[in-house]
Design an enzyme around this catalytic site. Sequence first.
Site, PDB file in Angstrom:
ATOM      1  N   ARG A   1       0.834  -1.424   0.094  1.00 24.13           N
ATOM      2  CA  ARG A   1      -0.064  -0.396  -0.393  1.00 24.13           C
ATOM      3  C   ARG A   1       0.817   1.195  -0.125  1.00 24.13           C
ATOM      4  O   ARG A   1       0.892   2.317   0.745  1.00 24.13           O
ATOM      5  CB  ARG A   1      -0.868  -0.037   0.497  1.00 24.13           C
TER       6      ARG A   1
ATOM      7  N   SER B   1     -10.160  -0.413   3.343  1.00 22.65           N
ATOM      8  CA  SER B   1      -9.779  -1.066   4.563  1.00 22.65           C
ATOM      9  C   SER B   1      -9.701   0.669   5.024  1.00 22.65           C
ATOM     10  O   SER B   1      -8.510   1.504   4.242  1.00 22.65           O
ATOM     11  CB  SER B   1      -8.665  -1.749   4.416  1.00 22.65           C
TER      12      SER B   1
ATOM     13  N   GLU C   1      -4.949   3.959   6.198  1.00 26.31           N
ATOM     14  CA  GLU C   1      -4.682   3.275   4.531  1.00 26.31           C
ATOM     15  C   GLU C   1      -5.349   4.674   3.840  1.00 26.31           C
ATOM     16  O   GLU C   1      -4.304   5.137   2.774  1.00 26.31           O
ATOM     17  CB  GLU C   1      -5.373   2.358   4.015  1.00 26.31           C
TER      18      GLU C   1
HETATM   19  P1  FAD Z   1      -8.532   8.735  -4.729  1.00 24.04           P
HETATM   20  O1  FAD Z   1      -9.141   8.169  -4.492  1.00 24.04           O
HETATM   21  O2  FAD Z   1      -9.701   9.800  -5.994  1.00 24.04           O
HETATM   22  O3  FAD Z   1      -7.228   9.014  -5.180  1.00 24.04           O
HETATM   23  C1  FAD Z   1      -6.622   8.021  -3.745  1.00 24.04           C
HETATM   24  C2  FAD Z   1      -4.973   9.350  -3.888  1.00 24.04           C
HETATM   25  O4  FAD Z   1      -4.584   8.918  -5.545  1.00 24.04           O
HETATM   26  C3  FAD Z   1      -5.002  10.166  -3.880  1.00 24.04           C
HETATM   27  O5  FAD Z   1      -3.783  11.003  -3.051  1.00 24.04           O
HETATM   28  C4  FAD Z   1      -5.179  11.305  -4.755  1.00 24.04           C
HETATM   29  O6  FAD Z   1      -4.789  12.511  -5.118  1.00 24.04           O
HETATM   30  C5  FAD Z   1      -4.037  10.244  -5.772  1.00 24.04           C
HETATM   31  N1  FAD Z   1      -4.615   9.924  -7.557  1.00 24.04           N
HETATM   32  C6  FAD Z   1      -6.106   9.638  -7.687  1.00 24.04           C
HETATM   33  N2  FAD Z   1      -5.692   9.759  -8.890  1.00 24.04           N
HETATM   34  C7  FAD Z   1      -4.110  10.118  -9.413  1.00 24.04           C
HETATM   35  C8  FAD Z   1      -3.367  10.232 -10.327  1.00 24.04           C
HETATM   36  N3  FAD Z   1      -3.674  10.551 -11.971  1.00 24.04           N
HETATM   37  N4  FAD Z   1      -2.082  11.280 -10.755  1.00 24.04           N
HETATM   38  C9  FAD Z   1      -1.427  11.838  -9.563  1.00 24.04           C
HETATM   39  N5  FAD Z   1      -2.605  10.771  -8.067  1.00 24.04           N
HETATM   40  C10 FAD Z   1      -4.025  10.302  -8.348  1.00 24.04           C
HETATM   41  N6  FAD Z   1      -7.146  -0.086  -2.212  1.00 24.04           N
HETATM   42  C11 FAD Z   1      -7.136  -1.805  -2.374  1.00 24.04           C
HETATM   43  O7  FAD Z   1      -5.476  -2.006  -2.717  1.00 24.04           O
HETATM   44  N7  FAD Z   1      -7.224  -2.956  -2.273  1.00 24.04           N
HETATM   45  C12 FAD Z   1      -8.740  -3.626  -2.606  1.00 24.04           C
HETATM   46  O8  FAD Z   1      -9.044  -4.873  -2.168  1.00 24.04           O
HETATM   47  C13 FAD Z   1      -8.862  -2.155  -2.222  1.00 24.04           C
HETATM   48  N8  FAD Z   1     -10.766  -2.177  -2.362  1.00 24.04           N
HETATM   49  C14 FAD Z   1     -11.162  -0.840  -1.837  1.00 24.04           C
HETATM   50  C15 FAD Z   1     -12.856  -1.884  -1.648  1.00 24.04           C
HETATM   51  C16 FAD Z   1     -13.631  -0.486  -1.718  1.00 24.04           C
HETATM   52  C17 FAD Z   1     -15.234  -1.142  -1.239  1.00 24.04           C
HETATM   53  C18 FAD Z   1     -13.048   1.053  -1.354  1.00 24.04           C
HETATM   54  C19 FAD Z   1     -14.411   2.060  -1.849  1.00 24.04           C
HETATM   55  C20 FAD Z   1     -12.137   0.987  -1.845  1.00 24.04           C
HETATM   56  C21 FAD Z   1     -11.517   0.060  -2.150  1.00 24.04           C
HETATM   57  N9  FAD Z   1      -9.829  -0.104  -1.938  1.00 24.04           N
HETATM   58  C22 FAD Z   1      -8.962  -0.922  -2.235  1.00 24.04           C
HETATM   59  C23 FAD Z   1      -9.283   1.891  -1.996  1.00 24.04           C
HETATM   60  C24 FAD Z   1      -9.566   2.340  -3.483  1.00 24.04           C
HETATM   61  O9  FAD Z   1      -9.990   1.948  -4.361  1.00 24.04           O
HETATM   62  C25 FAD Z   1      -8.256   2.072  -4.146  1.00 24.04           C
HETATM   63  O10 FAD Z   1      -7.231   2.873  -3.429  1.00 24.04           O
HETATM   64  C26 FAD Z   1      -8.460   3.100  -5.452  1.00 24.04           C
HETATM   65  O11 FAD Z   1      -7.120   2.453  -6.064  1.00 24.04           O
HETATM   66  C27 FAD Z   1      -8.300   4.782  -5.405  1.00 24.04           C
HETATM   67  O12 FAD Z   1      -8.887   4.648  -6.997  1.00 24.04           O
HETATM   68  P2  FAD Z   1      -9.011   6.447  -6.798  1.00 24.04           P
HETATM   69  O13 FAD Z   1      -9.252   6.952  -8.435  1.00 24.04           O
HETATM   70  O14 FAD Z   1     -10.598   6.227  -6.337  1.00 24.04           O
HETATM   71  O15 FAD Z   1      -8.447   6.707  -6.355  1.00 24.04           O
HETATM   72  N1  EPU Z   2     -10.263 -10.532  10.174  1.00 26.38           N
HETATM   73  C1  EPU Z   2     -11.319 -10.833  11.418  1.00 26.38           C
HETATM   74  N2  EPU Z   2     -12.258 -10.058  11.748  1.00 26.38           N
HETATM   75  C2  EPU Z   2     -13.064  -8.691  10.771  1.00 26.38           C
HETATM   76  C3  EPU Z   2     -11.714  -8.851   9.293  1.00 26.38           C
HETATM   77  C4  EPU Z   2     -11.050 -10.053   9.252  1.00 26.38           C
HETATM   78  O1  EPU Z   2     -10.556 -11.252  12.261  1.00 26.38           O
HETATM   79  O2  EPU Z   2     -13.762  -7.549  11.082  1.00 26.38           O
HETATM   80  C5  EPU Z   2      -9.921 -11.866   9.663  1.00 26.38           C
HETATM   81  C6  EPU Z   2      -9.889 -12.899   9.805  1.00 26.38           C
HETATM   82  O3  EPU Z   2      -9.252 -13.804  10.190  1.00 26.38           O
HETATM   83  C7  EPU Z   2     -10.038 -13.490   8.167  1.00 26.38           C
HETATM   84  C8  EPU Z   2      -8.658 -12.621   7.792  1.00 26.38           C
HETATM   85  O4  EPU Z   2      -8.714 -10.778   8.763  1.00 26.38           O
HETATM   86  O5  EPU Z   2     -10.107 -14.620   7.335  1.00 26.38           O
HETATM   87  C9  EPU Z   2      -7.999 -11.320   5.583  1.00 26.38           C
HETATM   88  O6  EPU Z   2      -9.483 -10.824   6.455  1.00 26.38           O
HETATM   89  P1  EPU Z   2      -9.723 -10.228   4.753  1.00 26.38           P
HETATM   90  O7  EPU Z   2      -9.448 -11.748   3.536  1.00 26.38           O
HETATM   91  O8  EPU Z   2     -11.153  -9.826   4.733  1.00 26.38           O
HETATM   92  O9  EPU Z   2      -8.691  -9.238   4.661  1.00 26.38           O
HETATM   93  P2  EPU Z   2      -7.944  -7.476   5.221  1.00 26.38           P
HETATM   94  O10 EPU Z   2      -6.319  -8.022   5.758  1.00 26.38           O
HETATM   95  O11 EPU Z   2      -9.065  -7.506   6.038  1.00 26.38           O
HETATM   96  C10 EPU Z   2      -5.990  -7.470   3.128  1.00 26.38           C
HETATM   97  C11 EPU Z   2      -6.814  -5.579   2.150  1.00 26.38           C
HETATM   98  C12 EPU Z   2      -8.129  -5.853   1.330  1.00 26.38           C
HETATM   99  C13 EPU Z   2      -7.781  -6.852   0.569  1.00 26.38           C
HETATM  100  C14 EPU Z   2      -8.012  -8.275   0.730  1.00 26.38           C
HETATM  101  C15 EPU Z   2      -7.966  -9.364   0.516  1.00 26.38           C
HETATM  102  C16 EPU Z   2      -5.573  -4.418   3.552  1.00 26.38           C
HETATM  103  C17 EPU Z   2      -4.841  -2.595   4.955  1.00 26.38           C
HETATM  104  N3  EPU Z   2      -7.019  -5.166   2.961  1.00 26.38           N
HETATM  105  O12 EPU Z   2      -7.607  -6.813   3.973  1.00 26.38           O
HETATM  106  O13 EPU Z   2      -8.035  -4.497   0.802  1.00 26.38           O
HETATM  107  O14 EPU Z   2      -9.704  -6.407  -0.346  1.00 26.38           O
HETATM  108  O15 EPU Z   2      -6.995  -7.777   1.786  1.00 26.38           O
HETATM  109  O16 EPU Z   2      -6.564  -8.933  -0.210  1.00 26.38           O
HETATM  110  O17 EPU Z   2      -4.180  -4.733   3.029  1.00 26.38           O
HETATM  111  C18 EPU Z   2      -8.414  -1.530   0.688  1.00 26.38           C
HETATM  112  O18 EPU Z   2      -6.957  -1.369   0.866  1.00 26.38           O
HETATM  113  O19 EPU Z   2      -9.177  -1.382   0.935  1.00 26.38           O
HETATM  114  C19 EPU Z   2      -8.623  -3.252   0.506  1.00 26.38           C
HETATM  115  C20 EPU Z   2     -10.606  -3.541   1.137  1.00 26.38           C
END
Ligand code: FAD
Ligand code: EPU
Length: 337
Positions: free
Chosen positions: A163, A237, A333
């Site tokens: 991240r 997250s 994050e």
């Molecule tokens: P924004 O939120 O608009 O911006 C994020 C940052 O990037 C800001 O600092 C912004 O200034 C910068 N930025 C954006 N575009 C540009 C550009 N073109 N040039 C320079 N800087 C820029 N993230 C994960 O890694 N894994 C996940 O599994 C994951 N699951 C998610 C689930 C949900 C339901 C949600 C809501 C979010 C999740 N995220 C996850 C976080 C998010 O989706 C990612 O970080 C995504 O890449 C953000 O994209 P955005 O376009 O919305 O960025």
């Molecule tokens: N868990 C709990 N309680 C909870 C949530 C999770 O006990 O409420 C434990 C469980 O044991 C579960 C484990 O954590 O099995 C892992 O949970 P999960 O698979 O949901 O993954 P995470 O570690 O909570 C990370 C990323 C997610 C990404 C998933 C899958 C970060 C900060 N988050 O979550 O990314 O989608 O793994 O790879 O690394 C994001 O960055 O926004 C995001 C959603």
Amino acid sequence: MQIQENISLKKYNTFGIDVKARYFIELKNEEQIEEIFSSEVNPDKRFILGGGSNILFTKNYEGLILKNSIPGINKLTEDSNEVLIEAGAGVIWQDLVNYCVRNNYWGIENLSIIPGTVGAAPIQNIGAYGQELKNMFHSLTGYDLFKKVKKTYIKEDCQFGYRDSIFKNSLKGNFLITSVQLNLSKRPNPILSYQHVKDEIDKRNMKNPTIAQISDIICDIRNNKLPNPSKIGNAGSFFKNPEMSENTFMHLKKDFEDIKGYKTESGNVKISAGWLIEKCGWKGKRKGDVASFEKQALILVNYGNATGKEVLEFAEEVKKSVKEKFGILLIEEINII
Ligand code: FAD
Ligand code: EPU
């Protein structure tokens, strides 16, 4: 180039926070950037916005928001093994995933339905289910907003980590990404290491899952667990999973036998922040319109009219209790603006 003034950002951030931007420009091509450089609309205070799915606005934004909507997906080169794809920074990430799944270009299927744009993906090196952007990332192009020059960064320049990247640190806010280039495999390359993915493959009795089947599995896992931002405000997250040495982890395990930890490539142990937060009693807990999501404690949600400050206060309380119970400081994050 249209400059909007004093507009609400509610629909531009998935947390659904209702703040205003003083100035707002939607970028649809690179010429507009050159135009901004040579015009007076170039205040010191500016923020690059993608899909707004990884940010929390805590107050009105008194500068210029540059909303990146630069389109386009193109194939740059190809041989029998791989293909180099370029996508505009404003392309919706899932549109790129769909394009790759349709064409059997392997690499980003485990990153299915991560919200946001292509241009934001390198910022925090998006990752999920055993895959990270850095693994298929080739390069990106954009503009240094201070020097007003165009520049390309190859993978080795980007300092990708969990991240993390150079764009979240020394180049924070100063580099506007306009396109991203990814190296994808034409040969099947399934990544099935994540336990939840393995379980689903077994449950469905699949031997050699196709790229489309893997993408479907990821979508199902995510849809069962994560709040849909179009219904419940959130930014995924809220905190990172903390990393520590194996030694420190073993000490913690003495006090908390069932603590969840996973070995990382570097030999450290990554602890599940969701588990820590759940153990402090926050899972499903609500204060006003802010809550820790009932199915995933690591995700803080806005059930309607929460302000950014209220979300932040809630997050601070969560942090405090995790620190008190486990001695671990959670690090955000998401980007707090
Ligand atoms: P924004 O939120 O608009 O911006 C994020 C940052 O990037 C800001 O600092 C912004 O200034 C910068 N930025 C954006 N575009 C540009 C550009 N073109 N040039 C320079 N800087 C820029 N993230 C994960 O890694 N894994 C996940 O599994 C994951 N699951 C998610 C689930 C949900 C339901 C949600 C809501 C979010 C999740 N995220 C996850 C976080 C998010 O989706 C990612 O970080 C995504 O890449 C953000 O994209 P955005 O376009 O919305 O960025
Ligand atoms: N868990 C709990 N309680 C909870 C949530 C999770 O006990 O409420 C434990 C469980 O044991 C579960 C484990 O954590 O099995 C892992 O949970 P999960 O698979 O949901 O993954 P995470 O570690 O909570 C990370 C990323 C997610 C990404 C998933 C899958 C970060 C900060 N988050 O979550 O990314 O989608 O793994 O790879 O690394 C994001 O960055 O926004 C995001 C959603």
